[in-house]
Write a protein that holds these residues in place. Structure first.
Motif, mmCIF file in Angstrom:
data_model
loop_
_atom_site.group_PDB
_atom_site.id
_atom_site.type_symbol
_atom_site.label_atom_id
_atom_site.label_comp_id
_atom_site.label_asym_id
_atom_site.label_seq_id
_atom_site.Cartn_x
_atom_site.Cartn_y
_atom_site.Cartn_z
ATOM 1 N N LEU A 28 0.825 -1.204 0.000
ATOM 2 C CA LEU A 28 0.000 0.000 0.000
ATOM 3 C C LEU A 28 0.865 1.262 0.000
ATOM 4 N N ALA A 29 0.340 2.317 -0.610
ATOM 5 C CA ALA A 29 1.092 3.563 -0.757
ATOM 6 C C ALA A 29 0.955 4.457 0.472
ATOM 7 N N ALA A 30 1.129 3.862 1.645
ATOM 8 C CA ALA A 30 1.109 4.628 2.887
ATOM 9 C C ALA A 30 2.528 5.062 3.226
ATOM 10 N N ASP A 31 2.681 6.278 3.718
ATOM 11 C CA ASP A 31 3.999 6.731 4.145
ATOM 12 C C ASP A 31 4.390 6.111 5.474
ATOM 13 N N ALA A 32 3.404 5.819 6.310
ATOM 14 C CA ALA A 32 3.658 5.194 7.603
ATOM 15 C C ALA A 32 2.480 4.296 7.955
#
Length: 285
Positions: A28-32
């Motif tokens: 997933l394109a989550a930063d954190a």
């Protein structure tokens, strides 16, 4: 990498008890990611969730995403064992819920040692003590717990978030005074992209680094809202160029789009470009 140099546009909660969700999070394109041992895990699953999470983190594969482990509070039967377990996990920081005083962070630090600490800010007392909490030497970031805060305040949810502004502002002031990362609270209607965008822009305009999310469907809107736009990047480059040209020519004032450009504007412009570069480096775009 200095944590403040990383993008924190999107901070996604993932239940620590769900192996499928933990695995999916790798793509997933989550930063954190907040790997949640607290609210997202049923009481009967909490003990097993520790082992499940530890195994998944040991397996790796989360790339440059910042890995935060939210434990249960020390006022519960699971908090101490959660903290001991988190201290041995392959994570970047441990997140403590309902922080109301620096003493709670001291107690956690005694268990987790050199592991950085983040604080959930979600009670009236936490808001009033935000400055003292932010000054703790082990604290690296704050996450607004707006659902719990609204409950404690008996406040209503409104699109303009007026009932929350004092609390949000107190924590923002505290975080910025002490050089911390600060993440806005969740938006509960995960199918409402329009409403999410409005709240993201509100948080971005206030100065938050990013937003905490309850569903992967919210990632795209949030990442775009908290990233520098093409217009932002273009303006930043032109401001820097104009300022440098003016300095080189020995002139006094640089002007871009009819507005004076001073040192502080150039510093902000450089931060904008650095953020865009960090996002591109992290997600390969």
């Amino acid at each position: 990498m200095d944590p403040r140099a990383r993008p924190f546009r999107s901070v996604l909660y993932i239940p620590a008890s769900k192996e499928r969700a933990l695995d999916k999070a790798r793509g997933l394109a989550a930063d954190a990611i907040i790997f949640d041992l607290e609210d997202a895990v049923a009481p009967a699953e909490k003990v097993n969730a520790r082992a499940t999470l530890a195994a998944q983190l040991d397996q790796g594969g989360y790339g440059a995403r910042v890995r935060l482990v939210r434990i249960n509070g020390f006022d519960t039967e699971w908090g101490l064992d959660d903290a001991r377990a988190a201290a041995g996990m392959a994570c970047d920081a441990v997140l403590l819920p309902k922080v109301e005083s620096p003493d709670q962070l001291d107690r956690l630090a005694e268990i987790t040692g050199d592991l950085p600490i983040w604080a959930m800010m979600e009670t009236p007392l936490g808001m009033l003590n935000a400055g003292a909490i932010a000054a703790h030497p082990k604290l690296q970031g704050m996450v607004m717990g707006t659902n719990d805060l609204a409950k404690e305040l008996t406040a209503r949810f409104r699109p303009d978030r007026e009932p929350m502004l004092t609390a949000l502002g107190l924590c923002l002031l505290a975080a910025r005074a002490h050089g911390l990362i600060i993440i806005d609270g969740v938006y509960n209607a995960f199918k409402d992209d329009e409403g999410l965008l409005v709240e993201c822009m509100h948080g971005r305009d206030m100065g938050f680094d990013g937003k905490s999310l309850i569903h992967p469907a919210q990632l795209d809107v949030t990442n775009r809202a908290f990233a520098p736009s093409d217009d932002d990047i273009d303006l930043a480059r032109r401001q820097i160029a104009a300022f440098e040209e003016t300095e080189a020519a020995g002139q006094g004032v640089a002007v871009v789009d009819g507005k004076i450009v001073e040192n502080l504007h150039v510093a902000t412009a450089r931060e904008t470009l650095a953020k865009a570069e960090a996002i591109a480096a992290m997600h390969g775009s």
